[in-house]
Design a protein around this motif. Structure first.
Motif: not given
Lengths: 246, 246, 246, 246
Positions: A90, B14, B37-40, B67-70, B72, B75, C77-79, D14-17, D42, D70
């Protein structure tokens, strides 16, 4: 006389955080090991560092790491070999693809930090790195010394070309391993470092901690430039190398 | 009659966390948008998903995100266009390079989540994505509808080929925009969805929320398969598409 | 005459990466806004900074951010408000609990970067922050100026005490807002900054960009010390404040 | 007869998961080990899980991990003890402070995954955890068995109370260690698990892999409920425990 190259870890900033003096270092080296985002280096830093390498016609290596940014990749992680392979792929792919948009290419992989050290003692780790280098059609940079023969055999089996590096600023044992940092005399003074660099360039040898010369065949010398004095020393090493070429 | 393709977001697991039914979906679609890798998507998920796409001879798209994994990638983030460009490049390069080791290639970019939506309303965002697609020599997947003409002009200027997609399961307004999810009737029932898919395939049109048919020229249909009922619907859409080809 | 305090953002290192001169700054200020890990500050940096604050008897504020380390929390960020509330709670709790092991306490929350700015224009964002401050039994630090009255009313409803801050080094408009950084004269020279600090201390006013004095009642002055010249200016401001007390 | 409690790892979404069936599990257990954000969990998941624990009057433990999302905290990391202490403090403080806003409290720390295992073989790791528990005024949950005496002595020195746990679904060796997962018979069938739970509850013993009973004094039984069959088994264990109380 060996035509030694000089390599250095670069692109180790992250976001707003600076690290290292990439601009003055880049013109002095031949090979830049560029961080790929797992221990350091965000996408903007990577592209900027690639452009700097291109401007200075410096060869580019991917510098992948364990996924540990807060620990700067310096902490060993027990990762399954296939996951490690994937992580190296990666990171290397990200750098390689970014380089391609600049019409330059990555030519080798040099593992970073704890991953570099684990490669020496864990054959599955070395195997994962070899496989990644093979599948990316890249060379792999490894230390010259005790593990040279084992690594050469393994690499030959996989058809991977190795680049052997020596360290200018670290004392070697008679077994061709680095004297651990904690030991007295492990890190060389500037004067000793220049002397060691000179020997490596002219005689392919270093003086071990026992005081005896040992042969150390290296293709490249790992250097640092992250302080004014380190930068000054790097300039002197550059002159040593250039003088040998002439 | 339009030969519509079917595209779907895949590789959105993930680490230990699963998401989506990639295995049964992949054989039913033509184009897989793979998380980078950045959202999932971690490196192992990416490689596994690439292999699944290869086994099913499915076209591959990079599916980059903020870049916002949490979150997804759902946002909106106010990122400077050049940093956004770099982030898209990094993600696309990572997927592309991993694919190359499998002897397959990525052919387009489809932005994910909030980035996809921001592309429609922010021209600098669309510009950054166009530039990334251009520099990676990839197509860019965008929605068919209200923004088609503007996007086509911009893309033509950059020499980027666009892929236009329609949504099977969302109601369109007479202005060729999606009725916001919060509105009643915005998400179609399975029956309505199949009817809309049928019209898109046979007539290149949909029935808007005003009850009138509107033309919607699309190259591909975005589908989901992340529940047993969604998977069943996807199978029916696949049959519709196949029937039209014959 | 107002007894102004001085506050500064500290603890903004991350892993190996340094930022700011926390050691020389801490003795010069009254209130330290300490990063909590989302834009900067890892657990080790946080504990070290808390110890430095304790040694200097400096009041401690939690300095939470949007979850955006690579962007240093500077990107909006739109949270969803409830997720934002949770993120602020998490960060504040982490700092508060670490402080408790040192027998010191956190007394206020000051939002960081884009979150600070969004609080001024988005009432749901301000609401989430107020709620977090209320539930943590902490004060909330906000800018003195145009939004003072609105914020005071909202805070009174929730029973939250506000701390109003002014900026020494930024030009104010006659509407008691900061002149945007992009505007000429927005950032004051050292000389102008000291003059503005003096007026705030002695007269609770500043000279706006129209050249007229405007009242600005503040409890604390936000200062920086992240360069040799900034540190020198901070020392002068400290002297101004001390002189007024005597 | 020992009044065994039941503990379970929860809040590992975690997040959506999603992960695990927290809702049906929570009413069946006495102690919830809640993830704190480093391997899972989270801020929103944490608050939700805390509320669920409160509604079911379940005792709460912080479940800190190595910083490895991860890898779900399952990979050993060689972290300096002081950094590990800081990481555990950060996570525990975050959960504790969030709980405080709900008027509930955290009463113990149970390390997660690789950190839990490393605690058994690395005394500096156990020491860092003991110190964290001490400084947070919390108990520490550790395995009953081979290390009981050593741990009890160390904990007594620090004034930390230990909670000893046994595993219902894992085979023990005669040395009171867990038979490694890779060994045949290491993971018990449902029937064996219920039998082992019954013995632990009524006799404080288990049958080792040698077929002989060994004493195992535990305060709590670690259970899982992350599949329909696991949930059914958990319900039976709950009945066993309840029956013993009467």
């Amino acid at each position: 006389m060996t035509q030694l190259k000089l390599n250095c870890d670069l692109g180790e900033a992250y976001g707003v955080w600076h690290l290292g003096d990439d601009e003055p270092i880049m013109p002095l080296i031949d090979q830049a090991n560029i961080a790929c985002g797992f221990h350091a280096g965000d996408s903007s830093t990577m592209l900027k560092t690639l452009k700097l390498a291109r401007a200075n016609k410096v060869e580019i290596g991917a510098h992948p790491s364990y996924p540990d940014r807060v620990g700067f990749g310096r902490r060993s992680m027990r990762i399954a070999p296939e996951d490690l392979y994937n992580d190296v792929l990666y990171q290397t792919a990200a750098l390689t693809g970014m380089a391609a948009t600049l019409n330059i290419r990555v030519s080798y992989i040099k593992p970073h930090g704890a991953l570099y050290h684990d490669m020496l003692s864990q054959s599955v780790t070395f195997g994962a790195l070899l496989q990644a280098a093979k599948d990316c059609a890249l060379k792999l940079m490894v230390p010259a010394g005790a593990t040279t023969q084992f690594m050469q055999e393994q690499a030959a089996n996989e058809g991977v070309e190795l680049i052997f590096e020596a360290f200018a600023d670290r004392r070697y044992t008679k077994h061709k391993t680095l004297l651990p940092r904690a030991e007295p005399g492990a890190v060389l003074s500037k004067c000793e470092m220049l002397e060691q660099a000179r020997r490596l360039i002219t005689d392919s040898c270093v003086i071990s901690d026992c005081g005896t010369p040992i042969e150390l065949r290296a293709d490249t010398l790992c250097v640092h430039g992250d302080s004014p004095s380190a930068l000054a020393a790097l300039q002197e090493i550059r002159c040593l190398v250039n003088a040998c070429v002439d």
